[in-house]
Every structure is written in C-alpha cells, then in structure tokens.
Design an enzyme around this catalytic site. Sequence first.
Site, short mmCIF file in Angstrom:
data_model
loop_
_atom_site.label_atom_id
_atom_site.label_comp_id
_atom_site.label_asym_id
_atom_site.label_seq_id
_atom_site.Cartn_x
_atom_site.Cartn_y
_atom_site.Cartn_z
N ILE A 130 35.66 53.74 37.02
CA ILE A 130 34.43 54.52 37.25
C ILE A 130 34.15 54.69 38.74
O ILE A 130 33.37 55.53 39.14
CB ILE A 130 33.19 53.89 36.55
CG1 ILE A 130 33.02 52.41 36.94
CG2 ILE A 130 33.30 54.05 35.04
CD1 ILE A 130 31.70 51.81 36.46
N ALA A 159 23.81 39.45 39.92
CA ALA A 159 23.26 40.27 41.01
C ALA A 159 23.88 41.67 41.01
O ALA A 159 23.20 42.67 41.24
CB ALA A 159 23.49 39.59 42.36
N LYS A 191 25.04 43.29 38.40
CA LYS A 191 24.49 44.05 37.27
C LYS A 191 23.04 44.46 37.57
O LYS A 191 22.62 45.57 37.24
CB LYS A 191 24.56 43.24 35.97
CG LYS A 191 25.96 43.10 35.41
CD LYS A 191 26.63 44.43 35.05
CE LYS A 191 26.13 45.06 33.79
NZ LYS A 191 26.93 46.27 33.43
N VAL A 236 33.57 21.48 27.95
CA VAL A 236 32.13 21.80 27.94
C VAL A 236 31.57 21.49 29.33
O VAL A 236 31.70 20.37 29.82
CB VAL A 236 31.41 20.97 26.86
CG1 VAL A 236 29.90 21.15 26.96
CG2 VAL A 236 31.91 21.37 25.48
N TYR A 278 27.79 37.87 39.66
CA TYR A 278 27.88 38.80 38.52
C TYR A 278 26.51 39.36 38.18
O TYR A 278 26.30 40.58 38.09
CB TYR A 278 28.49 38.09 37.30
CG TYR A 278 28.21 38.82 36.00
CD1 TYR A 278 28.66 40.12 35.80
CD2 TYR A 278 27.47 38.21 34.98
CE1 TYR A 278 28.38 40.80 34.61
CE2 TYR A 278 27.19 38.88 33.80
CZ TYR A 278 27.64 40.18 33.63
OH TYR A 278 27.35 40.85 32.47
N ASP A 310 39.01 54.05 30.88
CA ASP A 310 39.11 52.60 31.12
C ASP A 310 40.22 52.35 32.16
O ASP A 310 41.28 52.97 32.09
CB ASP A 310 39.46 51.89 29.80
CG ASP A 310 39.30 50.38 29.89
OD1 ASP A 310 38.41 49.84 29.21
OD2 ASP A 310 40.07 49.74 30.64
N PHE A 313 36.04 44.43 25.45
CA PHE A 313 35.57 43.79 24.21
C PHE A 313 34.46 44.60 23.52
O PHE A 313 34.65 45.13 22.41
CB PHE A 313 35.11 42.38 24.55
CG PHE A 313 34.25 41.71 23.53
CD1 PHE A 313 34.62 41.68 22.18
CD2 PHE A 313 33.06 41.09 23.91
CE1 PHE A 313 33.82 41.05 21.24
CE2 PHE A 313 32.26 40.45 22.97
CZ PHE A 313 32.64 40.43 21.64
N ARG A 336 22.17 29.60 25.16
CA ARG A 336 22.41 31.04 25.18
C ARG A 336 21.90 31.60 23.85
O ARG A 336 21.80 30.90 22.86
CB ARG A 336 23.91 31.35 25.33
CG ARG A 336 24.53 30.85 26.65
CD ARG A 336 23.98 31.63 27.82
NE ARG A 336 24.55 31.28 29.12
CZ ARG A 336 24.02 30.39 29.96
NH1 ARG A 336 22.92 29.70 29.63
NH2 ARG A 336 24.57 30.18 31.15
N THR A 369 22.94 43.33 31.00
CA THR A 369 22.92 41.95 30.52
C THR A 369 21.56 41.28 30.74
O THR A 369 20.82 41.67 31.64
CB THR A 369 24.00 41.14 31.27
OG1 THR A 369 23.82 39.75 31.02
CG2 THR A 369 23.90 41.34 32.78
N ASP A 370 21.29 40.25 29.95
CA ASP A 370 20.05 39.48 30.16
C ASP A 370 20.12 38.63 31.43
O ASP A 370 19.10 38.12 31.90
CB ASP A 370 19.75 38.59 28.94
CG ASP A 370 20.87 37.63 28.57
OD1 ASP A 370 21.89 37.57 29.28
OD2 ASP A 370 20.72 36.92 27.55
N GLU A 371 21.33 38.49 32.01
CA GLU A 371 21.45 37.60 33.17
C GLU A 371 20.72 38.13 34.39
O GLU A 371 20.47 37.38 35.33
CB GLU A 371 22.93 37.34 33.48
CG GLU A 371 23.63 36.80 32.26
CD GLU A 371 24.97 36.11 32.52
OE1 GLU A 371 25.24 35.72 33.66
OE2 GLU A 371 25.71 35.97 31.55
N HIS A 427 24.55 27.01 37.57
CA HIS A 427 24.59 27.30 36.13
C HIS A 427 23.19 27.57 35.55
O HIS A 427 22.35 26.67 35.52
CB HIS A 427 25.22 26.08 35.44
CG HIS A 427 25.66 26.33 34.03
ND1 HIS A 427 26.32 25.38 33.31
CD2 HIS A 427 25.51 27.40 33.22
CE1 HIS A 427 26.59 25.85 32.12
NE2 HIS A 427 26.11 27.08 32.03
P1 TYD Z 1 30.19 32.36 29.13
O1 TYD Z 1 30.87 32.70 27.85
O2 TYD Z 1 31.02 32.34 30.38
O3 TYD Z 1 28.96 33.36 29.27
P2 TYD Z 1 27.71 33.34 30.33
O4 TYD Z 1 27.99 32.38 31.41
O5 TYD Z 1 27.71 34.74 30.80
O6 TYD Z 1 26.52 32.98 29.51
O7 TYD Z 1 29.52 30.95 28.99
C1 TYD Z 1 28.57 30.67 27.99
C2 TYD Z 1 28.06 29.28 28.22
O8 TYD Z 1 29.13 28.36 27.96
C3 TYD Z 1 27.63 29.01 29.64
O9 TYD Z 1 26.48 28.15 29.62
C4 TYD Z 1 28.80 28.30 30.27
C5 TYD Z 1 29.41 27.55 29.11
N1 TYD Z 1 30.87 27.34 29.17
C6 TYD Z 1 31.41 26.06 28.98
O10 TYD Z 1 30.68 25.07 28.80
N2 TYD Z 1 32.77 25.91 29.04
C7 TYD Z 1 33.61 26.95 29.26
O11 TYD Z 1 34.85 26.74 29.33
C8 TYD Z 1 33.05 28.27 29.41
C9 TYD Z 1 33.93 29.46 29.64
C10 TYD Z 1 31.67 28.42 29.36
#
Ligand code: TYD
Length: 356
Positions: free
Chosen positions: A60, A162, A164, A216, A160, A33, A12, A224, A134-136, A295
């Site tokens: 890689i 960890a 990175k 959700v 993930y 890739d 992406f 985020r 990443t910021d994670e 989460h």
């Molecule tokens: P994501 O796009 O997986 O990125 P990251 O976890 O790396 O931030 O998720 C973004 C946010 O959305 C995260 O708080 C998890 C939430 N999420 C949902 O609520 N439902 C979903 O189906 C997905 C994929 C993510």
Amino acid sequence: MKKVLVTGGAGFIGSSFVLMLRKNRKYGVVNLDCLNYASNLMNLESLEGDPHYHFIKGGIEDAAVVRSVLERHRPAGVVNFAAETHVDRSIDSPDGFIRTNVMGTFQLLEETRLYLEKLPAAERDEFRFLHVSTDEVYGTLGPGDPAFTEKTRFAPNSPYAASKAASDHLVRAYHHTYGFPVLTTNCSNNYGPMQFPEKLIPLMVLNAMEGKALPVYGDGSNIRDWLYVEDHCEAIELVLEKGRVGETYNIGGRCERANLDIVTAICNCLDEILPGSPFRPHRSLIEFVKDRPGHDWRYAIDCSKIEAELGWRPRETLETGLLKTVKWYLNNRKWVESIKSGEYKQWIERQYGARV
Ligand code: TYD
C-alpha cells in the site's frame, strides 16, 4: 457485480474476509497484498479459477501500484487490512511498522482520494474506505476500568499500537478535511484458522502439538478480549454496508480471559482431541518466561455501539471457536509445514532463545 479492493487480503484476517465475500457472491474482490512473511496464498487456493477474484502483488506504500489498481479495477470501496501487526516484532524492529502502517495508510488514502475526485458523483457518493484497526490504540486497562469505547482517549504503548493510532488519525483527518467517506473499526484480539503462529493462540497450539515449551510471558495474568475471526469479518461487512460515514465502531468478542487461562484451555482441548499423545497433560509444557517490555495488562472492548446500531453479535464462544481453531491446525499440516521454514524459524530463535 460491485468490486471491493481488499488490501492485505493474503494475511490472516484479510484472507478470511476475502473468502467470506466470495462465498456470499455479493462482491467481486481485488486483493492487493505485498506477500510478506505473514501472507500466505495457500489461504486463498479455493478461489483459483474464480472470475470475480483478482490478486495483485504490491504494497500500500507503493503509490503507483495503488493508483493503477484503482484505475484498472474501479472498485466501489476499499477495505484496508494491510499492516504489520505483531507487538513483539515492533519492539524488535519498529521501522517496518512506520513504513507500512503510517506511510502505507497515507499513500492508500491519498491515491484513493485522487481516484474518487475523478469518479461520477453517483459512484463517489456510494464509495466507502474502511480502515481496520485495533483496540491497542487505546492503551491498557486496570482490573476495574470500564472497557474501551469509541470515545476512549488514544494512549498507544507499543510502536505497533502507536503506528496504528497514527493511521487512525490520518483516516479521521481525511474525513474531516476532505469529506473523504471513511469508516474505522477497532477490534480486539482475533483468533481462528490461518493465523500466523507468532501470535499467542496458534503459537501455543503448534508448540503443544509438538511437545515444545509453552512460553507464557510474566505470570500469565494479562487479559485480552478474544474475537473469532469470522465474527470479526461479518462485523466488517456490516460496517461497510450500513455504518455511518466518519464513524468508528469497536468490535470485540465479549470474551475477556487471562493468558494463562487461554493456554490452559488450549492444553485441555488437545488432551481431549489427542488421547494418545505422549505430551499429555499438555499443560505440563507451560513455562513462565521473561515478560514483554511495556506489556499492556488488559484490553477489553465495549461493542455496544455496533450491537445497537447494526445489530451485530459474535456467534462463537471461546469454547466453540477454540475447538474449531485447534482442529484446523491439526488437520492442515501442509499449511503448517509451509510456514515453518527460514524466516519463521529465525524469528522463534531470536524471540524465545533469550527469554527462556
Ligand atoms: P499476542 O498474540 O502477541 O497479541 P497482543 O500482544 O497484540 O495482544 O499476545 C497476546 C497475549 O499473549 C499478550 O498478553 C502477550 C502474551 N503472549 C505470551 O504470553 N507468550 C507468547 O509467546 C506470545 C506470542 C504472547
């Protein structure tokens, strides 16, 4: 023309970056890739016949491939996008994350270091290795906490994150120990055209378009910081050209939103663009499902360093970026259909079957 080796350039963010570099005609691109599930050569179809673009299939973590690509193409820099990136997949099966993100970054660093040793001093001095992260790696924030700066202590929470963080440490160590010319960028959540629909925004856009449930996690209050992919790519090019060697730059959209607000904004956008849709109002498709284990609650990037040092600012607001993104998925059915076969279908069933 100077050449840049872009790893993960069919993913992406990588493919957006490759397209941007070729559009500006400043650099030739060698794209390495491995073509895993999230890579898509359709992203790069417009480069067919471009004599300054070369694609090589390989990972890689494959030292021999990396070595031969470096020796054959003699790039003036490496930008490392190649990574496994989806938190839910890293919870489901972490091993591939360690292989690609940790071992892969190590092999890429090591082969590039050996390649650099053989270059004439003038070329070596100009060479840069930019590692995209990443910021994670910084962990999670509470409601009143200040945003992540480049000095925030690492506290990765998912396999993930960890993996990175480990790769970022390797990059840092190569600079400290060998004087290897590194730059690191840590970005917030990207969104935009061509993102694989396992991530929040494209998943919700595609599900809503088709009248499927919008899953959700938890109560949707997780926050985020959203960054439009082309803004991110411009920042990376700027860091590559003007960043100080050995430094880290945080890149964010200055755009914190709760997940539920993002999903609602996508629904409102679709209501407007598709007045005849049988699924209006699309927000009625929202379903709260079982939360992700561990989460992270909030991510927020303080990007004042890149703003002050390099003069970068994001161009898109969430509203303009989201509209472009939703329209892209609506107008690119061929791309969407191409990824909806085997592997993607299985992932969606495994991931969401048990959640709803
Ligand atoms: P994501 O796009 O997986 O990125 P990251 O976890 O790396 O931030 O998720 C973004 C946010 O959305 C995260 O708080 C998890 C939430 N999420 C949902 O609520 N439902 C979903 O189906 C997905 C994929 C993510």
